[in-house]
Design an enzyme around this catalytic site. Structure first.
Site, short mmCIF file in Angstrom:
data_model
loop_
_atom_site.label_atom_id
_atom_site.label_comp_id
_atom_site.label_asym_id
_atom_site.label_seq_id
_atom_site.Cartn_x
_atom_site.Cartn_y
_atom_site.Cartn_z
N ARG A 71 0.84 -1.21 0.00
CA ARG A 71 0.00 0.00 0.00
C ARG A 71 0.87 1.26 0.00
NH1 ARG A 71 -1.83 1.97 4.46
NH2 ARG A 71 -2.21 -0.01 5.48
N TYR A 124 -14.51 17.88 -16.19
CA TYR A 124 -14.99 16.51 -16.02
C TYR A 124 -16.00 16.44 -14.86
CZ TYR A 124 -14.81 11.47 -15.34
OH TYR A 124 -15.15 10.14 -15.21
N ASP A 208 -5.36 19.12 -15.73
CA ASP A 208 -5.84 17.80 -16.13
C ASP A 208 -5.54 17.65 -17.63
OD1 ASP A 208 -7.36 15.61 -17.01
OD2 ASP A 208 -8.90 15.92 -15.49
N LYS A 233 -7.57 6.55 -19.90
CA LYS A 233 -7.93 6.98 -21.26
C LYS A 233 -6.79 6.69 -22.24
CE LYS A 233 -11.54 8.23 -18.96
NZ LYS A 233 -11.80 9.56 -18.48
C1 LIG Z 1 -12.07 10.09 -17.16
C2 LIG Z 1 -11.57 11.40 -16.71
C3 LIG Z 1 -11.22 11.63 -15.37
C4 LIG Z 1 -11.38 10.59 -14.29
O1 LIG Z 1 -10.59 9.48 -14.51
P1 LIG Z 1 -10.99 7.99 -13.99
O2 LIG Z 1 -9.79 7.20 -14.34
O3 LIG Z 1 -12.24 7.60 -14.71
O4 LIG Z 1 -11.23 8.11 -12.53
C5 LIG Z 1 -10.73 12.88 -15.03
N1 LIG Z 1 -10.59 13.85 -15.93
C6 LIG Z 1 -10.93 13.67 -17.23
C7 LIG Z 1 -10.75 14.78 -18.19
C8 LIG Z 1 -11.43 12.43 -17.66
O5 LIG Z 1 -11.78 12.26 -18.94
#
Ligand SMILES: *Cc1c(COP(=O)(O)O)cnc(C)c1O
Length: 419
Positions: A71, A124, A208, A233
């Site tokens: 962890r 998001y 982000d 993604k």
């Molecule tokens: C999908 C996404 C997230 C969150 O990511 P997860 O891996 O689904 O928790 C955050 N920001 C953006 C722009 C996203 O497309």
């Protein structure tokens, strides 16, 4: 020159080699998966030295790789963090079980009761809810930025935030989903510097970078403190895992790691192994997905049943958004929206007519995905807010994959005949 001794390699090269040394694992060309929860000490003395290094950063084991319990960290996590930091051009990285685990850890680590946060909007859905529904329970205030390319507007919103409490964090997502709205990263960094000089506490800037991913946009080089990426993604790239990464200076990443240990939101060994492997091909996958997206977007734009396409590559010359795009993006990405003439009925007929393209949320996988924004990703957003964000009843979001572009265009051509 990148090949001279001591020089660093390009990010594309680092993506294939950084973080793993075959000599550490019997010469295995690719890393083993370390499926273990705990790590055996050589002696009681060594156990003490490892703990001293971990908790105090001192002693004979300081700076050496040593593990205690999975962890806290484990070998596959350390490999992935080294590689992600190298690709992002950062000193250090922390990898979490999902993108939202990363965003949540950033909020808990860097905000205290009374602080305020400035964030780009649209953002998001999970991030929007984190800062507007969850963090207010801890006495944190959020103020949105509507136009991330307008310095006067950003400064005015920063004043609103400062009026409610010290501005601790500026969180931007650029380009934003689903409108492709851009925030000027260097401008936001400059405004954070101005605020820091004025109030004696500089807000951290978090970007982000999920939509363009590390090769098409490089926020660390533009001065942000933390680059956050949903590795689920484009970086994961095959729609088969969830993970999230944050890169930045070691002193900003270190407290995130402490929070991650308490939250238990580390990424597990097998998922780390999958992401480490996926990072090797993200540059070529992104290139192919982006060139496919440009072809599909142009086909849709020129089709009589399509009212508009929000593809970054089509931003008109001379607009502020275009100038920001040219400065900070190395590509237009492969996720965009298009608006059909008509509404839900037309959109549903198109979606149900697709044979190759699948209907699903998420993005950045090898396969092309489509979904109707108003009834899926933005289901919970009130209709007026959707309209303000440029989402109509006929809006469809597309994440273009790496199939042959002719097959994708043929699929849209035949599905549009059903509309
Ligand atoms: C999908 C996404 C997230 C969150 O990511 P997860 O891996 O689904 O928790 C955050 N920001 C953006 C722009 C996203 O497309």
């Amino acid at each position: 020159m990148p090949h001279e001794p001591g020089a660093t390699f390009h990010p594309e090269t680092l993506a294939i080699m950084a973080g793993y040394d075959p000599a550490s694992a019997s010469g295995a060309a690719k890393p083993p998966v370390y499926l273990t929860s705990t790590f055996v000490y050589e002696s009681a003395e060594q156990a003490r030295a490892i703990h001293e290094a971990y908790f105090r950063g001192t002693g004979p084991m300081a700076g050496q790789p040593a593990y205690i319990y999975a962890r806290l960290s484990h070998p596959n996590l350390a490999m992935l963090e080294t590689r992600l930091a190298a690709i992002d051009g950062a000193q250090s990285a922390a990898v979490f079980a999902s993108g939202m685990a990363a965003h949540s850890a950033i909020a808990l680590t860097h905000l205290r009761p009374g602080d305020s946060v400035l964030h780009s909007r649209p953002i998001y859905g999970g991030t929007e809810a984190l800062y507007n529904q969850m963090m207010p329970h801890f006495g944190v205030h959020a103020v949105p930025i509507g136009d991330g390319c307008d310095g006067d507007h950003i400064r005015a919103q920063a004043e609103l935030a400062l009026a409610q409490g010290p501005l601790a964090l500026i969180v931007i997502e650029t380009p934003a989903n689903p409108t492709a709205a851009l925030t000027d990263i260097a401008l936001v960094v400059a405004i954070a510097d101005e605020i820091g000089a004025r109030i004696g506490r500089r807000p951290l800037v978090v970007c982000d970078n999920t939509f363009l991913a590390p090769f098409a946009q490089r926020p660390v080089e533009l001065g942000v403190d933390l680059t956050m990426t949903s590795l689920t993604k484009y970086c994961g790239g095959h729609s088969d895992l969830l993970a999230g990464g944050v890169s930045g200076r070691a002193e900003v990443i270190a407290p995130l790691l402490q929070w991650r240990t308490m939250l238990g939101s580390h990424c597990d060994p097998f998922t780390c192994w999958l992401v480490l492997r996926s990072l090797e091909s993200v540059a070529v996958r992104s290139e192919r997905a982006m060139s496919n997206a440009a072809l599909v977007a142009a086909f849709l734009r020129d089709h009589g049943k399509v009212a508009g396409v929000t593809f970054l590559g089509f931003l008109p010359e001379g607009t502020p958004q275009r100038m920001v795009y040219d400065r900070q993006c190395k590509g237009a990405g492969s996720t965009f929206s298009f608006h059909l003439h008509g509404g839900e009925a037309e959109a549903f007929r198109l979606l149900d007519g697709l044979r190759l393209v699948k209907q699903a949320v998420s993005l950045g996988g090898s396969e092309t995905l489509a979904c109707h924004s108003a009834t899926t990703t933005h289901y919970n957003v009130p209709a007026e807010a959707r309209a303000a964000g440029g989402i109509t009843e006929g809006t469809i979001r597309l994440s273009v994959g790496i199939e042959h572009p002719d097959d994708l265009i043929a699929d849209f051509a035949q599905a549009l005949e059903h509309v």
